[in-house]
Design an enzyme around this catalytic site. Structure first.
Site, PDB file in Angstrom:
ATOM      1  CG  HIS A   6      -0.437   0.056   2.538  1.00 59.59           C
ATOM      2  ND1 HIS A   6      -0.225   1.241   3.207  1.00 59.59           N
ATOM      3  CD2 HIS A   6      -0.075  -0.919   3.399  1.00 59.59           C
ATOM      4  CE1 HIS A   6       0.252   0.997   4.413  1.00 59.59           C
ATOM      5  NE2 HIS A   6       0.366  -0.318   4.559  1.00 59.59           N
ATOM      6  CG  ASP A  66       2.753   0.566   7.888  1.00 59.94           C
ATOM      7  OD1 ASP A  66       2.341  -0.045   6.883  1.00 59.94           O
ATOM      8  OD2 ASP A  66       2.040   0.789   8.891  1.00 59.94           O
ATOM      9  CD  GLU A 119      -2.833  -1.475   5.497  1.00 61.93           C
ATOM     10  OE1 GLU A 119      -2.831  -2.448   6.267  1.00 61.93           O
ATOM     11  OE2 GLU A 119      -2.421  -0.341   5.847  1.00 61.93           O
ATOM     12  CD  GLU A 120      -1.370   2.721   7.492  1.00 59.22           C
ATOM     13  OE1 GLU A 120      -1.991   2.336   8.504  1.00 59.22           O
ATOM     14  OE2 GLU A 120      -0.170   2.462   7.308  1.00 59.22           O
ATOM     15  CG  ASP A 154       1.620  -3.675   5.593  1.00 55.41           C
ATOM     16  OD1 ASP A 154       2.426  -2.768   5.886  1.00 55.41           O
ATOM     17  OD2 ASP A 154       0.389  -3.498   5.560  1.00 55.41           O
TER      18      ASP A 154
END
Length: 352
Positions: A74, A191, A225-226, A245
């Site tokens: 992501h 991330d 995604e977050e 990830d």
């Protein structure tokens, strides 16, 4: 022992990582970073398409088209959005993604207006000085007690509005990316930009060596995604999915920042037994530093795909990242070896 570890272009991966880290892309504001990725993917001669929600799907044709493997990363990050403009011209913000407020206190940021202007600011507590407030140290770091100080001459709500700043404008954190000569990488947003760089490294390796994977592979780069729904819907021809990830570190987890972390279970439950087992076997075969861990407070794009009703098998791996959702750090070895493990898996034939 003889290994089949591919000769990945480490410099290419790290150069792209630095570029990605320095492009603001909080969830829902990923247009610029996706445009850059599109250009590079097309240069490498791969097909790329964008879904209506802004995810990218990159297709790598393989020998077996009946059991498509998806690799997901992501591009979206933590960030914030303007919740309101205060009477003194400061901004109250609402978080995008899950982070502790103390991890952004004192951080430089950018405010992105909807007409294309950008302003600098700083995240502060509403009681930012121990010389003024007797309870500054104990003041709870929560949304209501935080604000953004804008680096413009503004002292009222009207003056801030005159800059073009409005409720709903995105706020991005300064990544403060540092790639050190000894291989350490420290930055916000590793991330998951470390994994996205690894996936680009795979594309570059395939292009440079004219490789055809055993199975057709679709790389999915998600933009939400977050906030939990990045890959809730994926193409129907996908059989297996590996979410790429960051690997969580700390407490009783065994991985380090130099390892490929293989997650056996996260908050959404256990990942596919056979996939996880095969990833462990391949890490051993390729002599890659790895660890198997449980992430108790974690969800991935594979979790979102499963919850979205997609009938797939799923696994989760990634480079070990220390202090996730804060000032993160990993090592180049972990990023490159994550790419190497993914290549080993994608060159394996499908097994029922």
């Amino acid at each position: 022992m003889t290994t089949n570890t591919p000769k990945l272009n480490r410099d290419y991966i790290l150069e792209w990582l630095e570029q990605l880290l320095n492009i603001p892309s909080p969830s829902g504001y990923c247009m610029k970073i996706m445009k850059l990725i599109q250009q590079e993917v097309k240069r490498l001669k791969f097909q790329i398409e964008l879904t209506p929600k802004g995810n990218a799907i990159i297709t790598i044709p393989g020998q077996d088209n009946d059991h498509v493997l998806a690799l997901s990363g992501h591009v979206d990050t933590l960030g914030a959005m303007v919740r309101s403009i205060k009477p003194n011209g400061m901004l109250r913000f609402t978080p995008i993604g899950g982070y502790a407020m103390q991890t952004v206190e004192g951080e430089y940021c950018l405010i992105h207006t909807r007409d294309g202007r950008t302003y600098e600011g700083t995240v502060l507590s509403t009681k930012p000085s121990v010389h003024v407030y007797s309870d500054a140290r104990d003041w709870k770091r929560e949304e209501a007690n935080m604000e953004v100080r804008i680096d413009e001459l503004v002292n009222s709500k009207e003056e801030t509005e005159n800059l073009g700043i409005s409720v709903g404008d995105f706020i991005s954190w300064d990544a403060r990316a540092r790639l050190l000569p000894n291989g350490w990488v420290k930055s916000r947003h590793l991330d998951d930009k470390a994994s996205v760089a690894a996936l680009l490294g795979i594309l570059e390796w395939i292009h440079r060596n004219d490789i055809t994977p055993t199975r057709t592979v679709k790389i999915i780069l998600s933009t939400y995604e977050e906030v939990g729904h990045g890959t809730a819907h994926i193409p129907a021809d996908i059989t297996e999915m590996i979410a790429v990830d960051m690997g969580a570190l700390g407490d009783d987890l065994s991985a380090t920042e130099c390892d490929v972390s293989i997650c056996a279970k996260d908050s959404s439950g256990p990942y596919d037994y056979n996939m996880t087992t095969r990833l462990i076997e391949l890490a051993k075969r390729e002599q890659l530093a790895y660890a198997v861990d449980i992430y108790p407070h974690y969800g991935s794009d594979a979790s979102a795909a499963l919850r979205g009703g997609n009938n797939i098998r799923a696994a989760l791996i990634g480079p070990g990242v220390h202090a996730s959702h804060g000032m993160e750090r990993t090592h180049a070895d972990a990023i490159v070896n994550t790419a190497a493990l993914l290549i080993a898996y994608m060159m394996e034939p499908w097994t029922a």
